[in-house]
Design an enzyme around this catalytic site. Structure first.
Site, PDB file in Angstrom:
ATOM      1  N   ARG A  80       0.716  -1.257  -0.084  1.00  0.00           N
ATOM      2  CA  ARG A  80       0.048  -0.228  -0.021  1.00  0.00           C
ATOM      3  C   ARG A  80       0.857   1.434  -0.168  1.00  0.00           C
ATOM      4  O   ARG A  80       2.044   1.274   0.571  1.00  0.00           O
ATOM      5  CB  ARG A  80      -0.895  -0.104   1.308  1.00  0.00           C
ATOM      6  CG  ARG A  80      -1.969  -1.144   1.322  1.00  0.00           C
ATOM      7  CD  ARG A  80      -2.453  -1.392   2.420  1.00  0.00           C
ATOM      8  NE  ARG A  80      -3.550  -2.689   2.527  1.00  0.00           N
ATOM      9  CZ  ARG A  80      -3.150  -3.820   2.468  1.00  0.00           C
ATOM     10  NH1 ARG A  80      -2.032  -4.176   2.733  1.00  0.00           N
ATOM     11  NH2 ARG A  80      -4.160  -4.707   2.285  1.00  0.00           N
ATOM     12  N   HIS A 101      -0.780  -2.452  -4.799  1.00  0.00           N
ATOM     13  CA  HIS A 101      -0.141  -3.568  -5.737  1.00  0.00           C
ATOM     14  C   HIS A 101      -0.337  -2.865  -7.196  1.00  0.00           C
ATOM     15  O   HIS A 101      -0.337  -3.636  -8.140  1.00  0.00           O
ATOM     16  CB  HIS A 101      -0.968  -4.911  -5.589  1.00  0.00           C
ATOM     17  CG  HIS A 101      -0.774  -5.653  -4.385  1.00  0.00           C
ATOM     18  ND1 HIS A 101       0.407  -5.373  -3.705  1.00  0.00           N
ATOM     19  CD2 HIS A 101      -1.713  -6.550  -3.855  1.00  0.00           C
ATOM     20  CE1 HIS A 101       0.251  -6.442  -2.544  1.00  0.00           C
ATOM     21  NE2 HIS A 101      -0.869  -6.798  -2.514  1.00  0.00           N
ATOM     22  N   HIS A 175       3.665 -12.686  -5.599  1.00  0.00           N
ATOM     23  CA  HIS A 175       2.883 -13.106  -4.728  1.00  0.00           C
ATOM     24  C   HIS A 175       2.348 -14.463  -4.403  1.00  0.00           C
ATOM     25  O   HIS A 175       1.381 -14.900  -4.310  1.00  0.00           O
ATOM     26  CB  HIS A 175       1.948 -12.052  -4.921  1.00  0.00           C
ATOM     27  CG  HIS A 175       0.781 -11.745  -3.692  1.00  0.00           C
ATOM     28  ND1 HIS A 175       0.189 -12.433  -3.068  1.00  0.00           N
ATOM     29  CD2 HIS A 175       0.776 -10.776  -3.207  1.00  0.00           C
ATOM     30  CE1 HIS A 175      -0.254 -11.933  -1.997  1.00  0.00           C
ATOM     31  NE2 HIS A 175      -0.155 -10.800  -2.066  1.00  0.00           N
ATOM     32  N   TYR A 177       1.733 -17.887  -2.808  1.00  0.00           N
ATOM     33  CA  TYR A 177       1.120 -18.604  -1.753  1.00  0.00           C
ATOM     34  C   TYR A 177       1.979 -19.955  -1.810  1.00  0.00           C
ATOM     35  O   TYR A 177       1.619 -20.877  -2.547  1.00  0.00           O
ATOM     36  CB  TYR A 177      -0.330 -18.674  -1.269  1.00  0.00           C
ATOM     37  CG  TYR A 177      -0.871 -17.315  -1.496  1.00  0.00           C
ATOM     38  CD1 TYR A 177      -1.067 -16.486  -2.739  1.00  0.00           C
ATOM     39  CD2 TYR A 177      -1.569 -16.967  -0.569  1.00  0.00           C
ATOM     40  CE1 TYR A 177      -1.818 -15.384  -2.914  1.00  0.00           C
ATOM     41  CE2 TYR A 177      -2.366 -15.649  -0.414  1.00  0.00           C
ATOM     42  CZ  TYR A 177      -2.512 -14.782  -1.560  1.00  0.00           C
ATOM     43  OH  TYR A 177      -3.175 -13.815  -1.678  1.00  0.00           O
ATOM     44  N   GLU A 300       6.247 -12.402   0.620  1.00  0.00           N
ATOM     45  CA  GLU A 300       6.583 -11.559  -0.562  1.00  0.00           C
ATOM     46  C   GLU A 300       7.915 -10.821  -0.195  1.00  0.00           C
ATOM     47  O   GLU A 300       7.734  -9.874   0.686  1.00  0.00           O
ATOM     48  CB  GLU A 300       5.397 -10.613  -0.477  1.00  0.00           C
ATOM     49  CG  GLU A 300       4.203 -11.226  -0.738  1.00  0.00           C
ATOM     50  CD  GLU A 300       2.857 -10.329  -0.131  1.00  0.00           C
ATOM     51  OE1 GLU A 300       2.964  -9.199  -0.705  1.00  0.00           O
ATOM     52  OE2 GLU A 300       2.066 -10.881   0.564  1.00  0.00           O
TER      53      GLU A 300
HETATM   54  C1  G6D Z   1      -1.074  -8.603   0.133  1.00  0.00           C
HETATM   55  O1  G6D Z   1      -1.082  -7.171   2.285  1.00  0.00           O
HETATM   56  C2  G6D Z   1      -1.750  -7.566   1.204  1.00  0.00           C
HETATM   57  C3  G6D Z   1      -3.018  -8.303   1.828  1.00  0.00           C
HETATM   58  O2  G6D Z   1      -3.484  -7.207   2.431  1.00  0.00           O
HETATM   59  C4  G6D Z   1      -3.917  -8.560   0.586  1.00  0.00           C
HETATM   60  O3  G6D Z   1      -5.214  -9.081   1.007  1.00  0.00           O
HETATM   61  C5  G6D Z   1      -3.260  -9.676  -0.283  1.00  0.00           C
HETATM   62  O4  G6D Z   1      -2.048  -9.053  -0.979  1.00  0.00           O
HETATM   63  C6  G6D Z   1      -3.983 -10.028  -1.547  1.00  0.00           C
HETATM   64  O5  G6D Z   1      -0.430  -9.509   0.757  1.00  0.00           O
END
Ligand code: G6D
Length: 337
Positions: A80, A101, A175, A177, A300
């Site tokens: 952010r 993002h 990103h 997971y 991340e």
């Molecule tokens: C990132 O920090 C953000 C999270 O808050 C978000 O929901 C996610 O991306 C999709 O990790």
């Protein structure tokens, strides 16, 4: 080593391709040229059984419709930026009043140019795009290349380079997971996480850093020695969406004692944002089941978020006439059975 390219779907009139990289151990790395998304990593467990260890979708449409950045390359700036404000620039406000993002139709939602690259003992895909001046409010034409190499030792290397023709901001991440159980057959609660992080960035209600870097000692944020995610979540029921400042060897290690799989992440970045997926109850399916809390954990690597508002954080301002390089390495091994 083998690299195959095949049709994956269509997006905005462009054909989307998947690359399947297979190393000499038959371990597989998959990625697509939409969003430079990592769609699968199939590595052995302690008994040699190869299974997928990242969250992803079965079909392309799901990546387009409602993806929480599964496997995606995020940019220009991950995380952010308060009020979408930097200097005199106004960035897209796509999370309430804040920017997140990289804005709308960001790097994870574009089709990249791509080509296979081969080197001794590794094969990869180089993805490139040019983000035009004014993209989501950012100045400067920015050229980005991200290369994902897959080696014969089950190492995924991510190399990022960037050049701009005007001063601008750049803080990319991937990103992905992870869930080392294999095909998400279990949640990640029994995984242990260990990180070379003495401090974490305190965040406010909008998940933005306050600017304070606090010691992890005697808090739920202490992962200096391996800690089970179950324990961590007990200590902090709201979970983790937290930037950690990396120190020392900057290693991050995730271990699943049940499958025996171990992931070690090494990076030249300043920080890692840990996103534990706590309270993510969604309608979309992962491996045939609805996405729910703790199905995965995003790790991340990046510079600390909202650095433009916090002088103590490493700068993410980049200048023309230079090439910037960023590197993160993900090594997959197992403990002995
Ligand atoms: C990132 O920090 C953000 C999270 O808050 C978000 O929901 C996610 O991306 C999709 O990790």
């Amino acid at each position: 080593m083998d690299a195959r390219k095949r049709h994956y779907g269509w997006y905005e009139g462009k054909e989307v391709f998947e690359y399947v990289l297979t190393n000499d151990q038959q371990a597989v790395f998959r990625c697509i040229d939409y969003g430079a998304v990592v769609t699968g990593i199939e590595v052995p467990d302690q008994f040699g059984k190869r299974e997928n260890v990242v969250l992803g979708f079965k079909q392309f449409e799901d990546y387009v419709n409602d993806s929480p950045y599964f496997g995606a390359f995020v940019g220009r700036v991950a995380g952010r930026i308060a009020d979408g404000a930097w200097s005199a620039y106004r960035l897209t406000q796509n999370e309430g009043q804040h920017h997140i993002h990289g804005g709308v139709h960001n790097f994870s939602q574009r089709v990249w140019d791509s080509r296979v690259v081969k080197e001794n003992n590794k094969v990869g895909v180089a993805f490139s795009l040019v983000s035009p001046d004014g993209d989501n409010g950012y100045p400067g034409n920015l050229s980005v290349t991200v290369t994902y190499y897959w080696t014969n030792e089950n190492v995924w290397e991510m190399l990022i380079t960037a050049e701009t023709d005007q001063q601008t901001l750049f803080n990319p991440t991937n990103h992905t997971y992870f869930n080392l159980s294999g095909n998400t057959k279990r949640k990640v609660l029994n995984h242990t996480l260990q990180m070379d992080a003495e401090k974490y960035a305190e965040t406010n209600g909008a998940k933005l850093p306050t600017g304070r870097l606090l010691p992890v000692a005697n808090t739920a944020f202490d992962f200096r020695v391996p800690k089970k995610m179950r324990t961590a979540i007990k200590e902090r029921p709201e979970g983790f969406d937290t930037p950690f400042k990396l120190t020392g060897n900057k290693k991050i290690q995730l271990h699943d004692p049940d499958s025996g799989r171990i992931l070690v992440i090494e990076t030249d970045r300043e920080a890692v944002v840990v996103f534990s997926t706590t309270d993510m109850e969604e309608d979309y399916l992962v491996d045939g089941e609805k996405m729910s809390s703790h199905r995965g954990i995003a790790l991340e690597t990046q510079e600390l978020p909202d650095a433009v508002h916090h002088p103590k954080f490493r700068s993410i301002v980049i200048e023309p006439e230079r090439t910037y390089h960023y590197r993160t390495k993900y090594t997959f091994t197992t403990h002995q059975a």
